[in-house]
Write an enzyme that holds these catalytic residues in place. Structure first.
Site, PDB file in Angstrom:
ATOM      1  N   LYS A 130       0.864  -1.187   0.000  1.00 25.34           N
ATOM      2  CA  LYS A 130       0.000   0.000   0.000  1.00 25.34           C
ATOM      3  C   LYS A 130       0.893   1.227   0.000  1.00 25.34           C
ATOM      4  O   LYS A 130       2.038   1.161   0.462  1.00 25.34           O
ATOM      5  CB  LYS A 130      -0.882   0.016   1.256  1.00 25.34           C
ATOM      6  CG  LYS A 130      -2.115   0.890   1.136  1.00 25.34           C
ATOM      7  CD  LYS A 130      -3.273   0.176   0.473  1.00 25.34           C
ATOM      8  CE  LYS A 130      -4.430   1.111   0.187  1.00 25.34           C
ATOM      9  NZ  LYS A 130      -5.621   0.397  -0.267  1.00 25.34           N
ATOM     10  N   ASP A 170      -6.937   4.343  -4.679  1.00 25.06           N
ATOM     11  CA  ASP A 170      -7.629   4.225  -3.389  1.00 25.06           C
ATOM     12  C   ASP A 170      -8.249   5.601  -3.134  1.00 25.06           C
ATOM     13  O   ASP A 170      -8.448   6.357  -4.098  1.00 25.06           O
ATOM     14  CB  ASP A 170      -6.641   3.812  -2.279  1.00 25.06           C
ATOM     15  CG  ASP A 170      -7.342   3.408  -0.972  1.00 25.06           C
ATOM     16  OD1 ASP A 170      -7.964   2.336  -0.943  1.00 25.06           O
ATOM     17  OD2 ASP A 170      -7.285   4.171   0.012  1.00 25.06           O
TER      18      ASP A 170
END
Ligand code: NDP
Length: 451
Positions: A130, A170
């Site tokens: 991430k 995201d």
């Protein structure tokens, strides 16, 4: 001696806290997984002796870097960027990029940790990662966003690659931002590879990627209801958020015959007792995503609805609830209110939206409760399919991808059932997802030895 006799959960968590000071989100995510994995270690001594959980809870690496850019007034702005590469035991690191002022190393470490289990559950060969930045895209011009994305990629490009680490979008990173970053990657490296997912269809993107997370969370919900011989027809739904995940979850609920009562954003929530129609959802998509507006303006467009400022929608009675905004947006007291109002099932579209008290409340009340790592895995699953299409230099048709998404969500549901079914028949989806995801990564790590 049973493993639990010598494996001290509290000691383990104390160590995690000590090694990760000021990182509450990361500690919370590890604790939620460890609560299920410790009892499982009792009958799986090798995972314990090889310190598998301890190793997964230590990212392979955390890269932090400076991102400088110039705003439209010529001011030099300095932001921090990160890429957390948590674990690549079963495939290249994979996980989104988040641009939001609340982004910290702790938030990205929790997301990369969660992603490791989620990606394993999809059955596709993807490790967990991430990244992102504390850059706030709100109020920025398109040119400012472009300059930021290019500067961010000018550092990130050296850490990623189609077989190394494949970021996606995201919060705050949609198709436009992915386009700017892909353009910069291609310019620096001179290579056209599947290094990012969520790309535009013209340059290697996959059909249904934008819809996949929200649709997948609803497919998972439908799978859970089916275990009780129920479906979504006529069911009322409360949804938080009004971004990519929330609007597509709302769309799929409506398609399957349910009635969506709420959406929200960081300003508050709207309640539409008549239910959202496709036309209303399209309005929200345009207004929030393309115009970057506020959800409170919904009540001007659709006067039957009301807006409540500064609150989340969990007090509105409903049959099903889908938190689809951000982490820790559904607290213990919210979970209790939902239970008291008769909620039957909760499917997490966002990552870790329910805090530990809330998770304990849902599990304690034996509500059908799908954690994000299972319920929202549809997005990364279709990203995995985008990687396959890029490698093969081909594009699958929409019907094929829709079917694959449904099959993958059904497969994740099956894994949760396998590892989460209790003696009384209740399926503990949190436990099932944690153990199902852990086992796959752990077995690969055992095969590699101590590396
Ligand atoms: P978007 O940026 O499209 O939308 C985010 C939504 O959440 C917006 O409505 C935003 O409101 C709201 N929000 C963000 N922060 C807060 C906050 N602190 N308090 C209240 N509301 C907030 O993001 P996505 O829909 O893509 O992502 C939503 C969640 O789903 C995240 O947890 C993400 O990690 C997760 N997820 C997303 C995937 C994807 O494919 N996109 C895949 C898997 C998980 P506002 O506009 O006011 O900021």
């Amino acid at each position: 001696m049973a493993v639990s006799d010598h494996v001290d959960f509290n000691g383990f968590m104390e160590g995690v806290k000590r090694r990760n000071p000021y990182q509450p989100e990361f500690v919370q995510a590890v604790q939620e997984v460890a609560e299920d994995i410790f009892p499982f270690l009792d009958s799986n001594e090798e995972y314990h002796s090889q310190q598998i959980l301890r190793r997964i809870a230590e990212p392979d690496r955390v890269v932090s870097f400076r991102v400088c850019w110039e705003d439209d007034n010529g001011n030099v702005r300095v932001q921090r960027g990160w890429r957390v590469q948590n674990n690549n035991a079963i495939g290249p690191y994979k996980g989104g990029l988040r641009f939001h002022p609340s982004v910290t190393e702790s938030v990205l470490k929790f997301l990369a940790f969660e992603q490791t289990f989620k990606n394993a559950l999809t059955g596709l060969p993807m490790g967990g990662g991430k990244g992102g930045s504390n850059f706030n895209p709100k109020g920025k011009s398109v040119r400012e966003i472009q300059r930021f994305c290019q500067s961010f990629m000018t550092e990130l490009y050296r850490h990623i690659g189609a077989d190394v680490d494949v970021p996606a979008g995201d919060i705050g990173v949609g198709g436009r931002e992915i386009g700017f970053m892909f353009g910069q990657y291609k310019r620096i490296t001179g290579q056209f590879t599947g290094v990012l997912t969520g790309k535009g269809l013209e340059y290697g993107g996959s059909l249904i990627r934008p819809e996949a997370t929200g649709y997948g969370a609803v497919y998972f919900l439908a799978n859970m209801l089916a275990t009780k011989d129920q479906d979504l027809v006529g069911k009322t739904a409360v949804i938080s958020g009004s971004g990519n995940v929330a609007t597509h979850a709302a769309e799929k609920i409506v398609q399957l015959g349910g009635k969506v009562l709420t959406l929200s954003d960081s300003g508050g929530f709207i309640h539409d007792p008549d239910g959202l129609t496709q036309e209303k959802i399209d309005w929200v998509k345009t207004h929030k995503t393309h115009r970057r507006g506020r959800i409170e303006e919904y009540v001007e467009a659709f006067p039957g609805a009301s807006f409540t400022a500064g609150k989340t929608p969990w007090g509105v009675p409903c049959d099903v609830a889908l938190p689809c905004a951000t982490q820790n947006e559904l607290l213990g007291e919210d979970a209790k209110a939902l239970i008291a109002n008769g909620v039957k099932a909760v499917s997490e579209g966002a990552n870790m939206p329910t805090d530990l008290d809330g998770v304990h409340a849902f599990r304690g009340a034996k509500i059908l409760f799908a954690p994000g790592k299972a319920a929202n895995a549809g997005g990364v699953a279709v990203s995995g399919l985008e990687m396959s299409q890029n490698s093969e230099r081909r594009s699958w048709k929409e019907e094929e991808l829709q079917q694959m998404l449904k099959d993958i969500m059904a497969g994740i549901h099956k894994s949760c059932e396998t590892y989460g079914r209790q003696g009384d028949g209740y399926i503990d989806y949190v436990k099932g997802a944690n153990i199902g995801g852990f086992k796959k990564v752990a077995d690969a790590m055992l095969a590699f030895g101590v590396v």
